[in-house]
Write an enzyme that holds these catalytic residues in place. Sequence first.
Site, PDB file in Angstrom:
ATOM      1  N   LYS A 143     -10.209 -43.638  -2.637  1.00  0.00           N
ATOM      2  CA  LYS A 143      -9.921 -45.056  -2.383  1.00  0.00           C
ATOM      3  C   LYS A 143      -9.784 -45.350  -0.895  1.00  0.00           C
ATOM      4  O   LYS A 143      -9.459 -46.454  -0.505  1.00  0.00           O
ATOM      5  CB  LYS A 143      -8.620 -45.450  -3.097  1.00  0.00           C
ATOM      6  N   ARG A 196     -11.122 -17.014  -4.587  1.00  0.00           N
ATOM      7  CA  ARG A 196     -10.058 -16.033  -4.370  1.00  0.00           C
ATOM      8  C   ARG A 196      -8.841 -16.573  -3.625  1.00  0.00           C
ATOM      9  O   ARG A 196      -7.711 -16.307  -4.005  1.00  0.00           O
ATOM     10  CB  ARG A 196     -10.578 -14.831  -3.563  1.00  0.00           C
ATOM     11  N   THR A 197      -9.094 -17.320  -2.557  1.00  0.00           N
ATOM     12  CA  THR A 197      -7.952 -17.766  -1.749  1.00  0.00           C
ATOM     13  C   THR A 197      -7.062 -18.670  -2.587  1.00  0.00           C
ATOM     14  O   THR A 197      -5.843 -18.487  -2.648  1.00  0.00           O
ATOM     15  CB  THR A 197      -8.442 -18.488  -0.475  1.00  0.00           C
ATOM     16  N   HIS A 255      -9.202 -18.210   9.493  1.00  0.00           N
ATOM     17  CA  HIS A 255      -8.767 -17.995   8.101  1.00  0.00           C
ATOM     18  C   HIS A 255      -7.696 -16.901   8.163  1.00  0.00           C
ATOM     19  O   HIS A 255      -7.955 -15.752   7.807  1.00  0.00           O
ATOM     20  CB  HIS A 255      -9.970 -17.581   7.257  1.00  0.00           C
ATOM     21  N   ARG A 268      -6.971 -26.037   2.935  1.00  0.00           N
ATOM     22  CA  ARG A 268      -8.342 -25.664   3.334  1.00  0.00           C
ATOM     23  C   ARG A 268      -9.105 -26.949   3.632  1.00  0.00           C
ATOM     24  O   ARG A 268      -9.058 -27.893   2.836  1.00  0.00           O
ATOM     25  CB  ARG A 268      -9.036 -24.881   2.225  1.00  0.00           C
TER      26      ARG A 268
END
Length: 322
Positions: A96, A66-67, A146, A117
Amino acid sequence: MSKGLPQIKSDFFGKSIISLKQFDPESLEKLFTATSDFKAVSDKKSFREVLKGKVVTLLFYEPSSRTRASFDAAVKYLGGNTLVVENPQQFSSVVKGETFEDTLRVFETYSDAIVLRHPEKGASEKATKIVTSIPIINAGDGVGEHPTQALLDLFTIKEHAAKLSGLKGLLVGDLKNGRTVHSLLDGIGLYKNNEIYLLSPESLKLPEEYKSHAKEEGLKLHEIKTTDEIPNLCDFWYWTRVQKERLTNIDQYQKTHNQFILSAKLAGEKAGKNTIFMHPLPRVGEIETEVDRDPRAVYFRSQIQNGLYLRMAILTLLLNPQ
Ligand code: NCD
């Protein structure tokens, strides 16, 4: 949280959104008015000029449905473009050996804002020290915060209760590791006469730092141990899942995840007719699917809809001078 983060003070332009501690009620009011304005217009095509020519990076080191999707949709409805980088640990130069710092610098060059996030608490705040020319939006930093979820939750509560003070609410589940409840408590604490009941397994109680901040803000907290102690006439019930991926032993998950279930029976016995049922989602069994049909259940209705409009509003305010 360090004192380095800018307070919003009703001026969002160019600022990073890392924590609810940056907000005051006036700033929230401004954001909620913009959110309602977007929600009121059914033809979303009319907003195509707002972010025209802008690029927003969605940099997600942890899974999200959803976010990520609602930020992506919000940018696109506003006429902007997104660079979506999911799982950079597997699909970018991070494989890498590129550092977090270097990855951020690259996306700072290519975009007008970064939605981040990350599994580490404090990662978004750290990002604001590296990225200085564009805003960072914290879309979840480990067990920390959040903020955009809490903002849409507050908007949803206000929409139903017609107020954000004098509320009685219940938070249930993994209050230790669930970042949405940490931010939500900070937000609720900005308003007067709010009373929150906390129901969690013994090992997943709300950490002391959040309790003491809530108390400093004047928020009344009551820790309860069983569903029998849920008070009458709550304005909202906010259920959360046990954050399995953050627990160190699987036994703890087995012991705790089924402890508190929102069942139709419990809703019938303990909820008021105006109590709304909220969940940030995903749910993994802690709300019975039968409850979805209950008109008081907003988690698949206004709560997720508001996620889109709130994110449209926040991007608009961050990326356009007012
Ligand atoms: C939450 C999260 O990622 O913190 N999900 C979301 O963004 N709505 C809740 C969760 O994962 O339990």
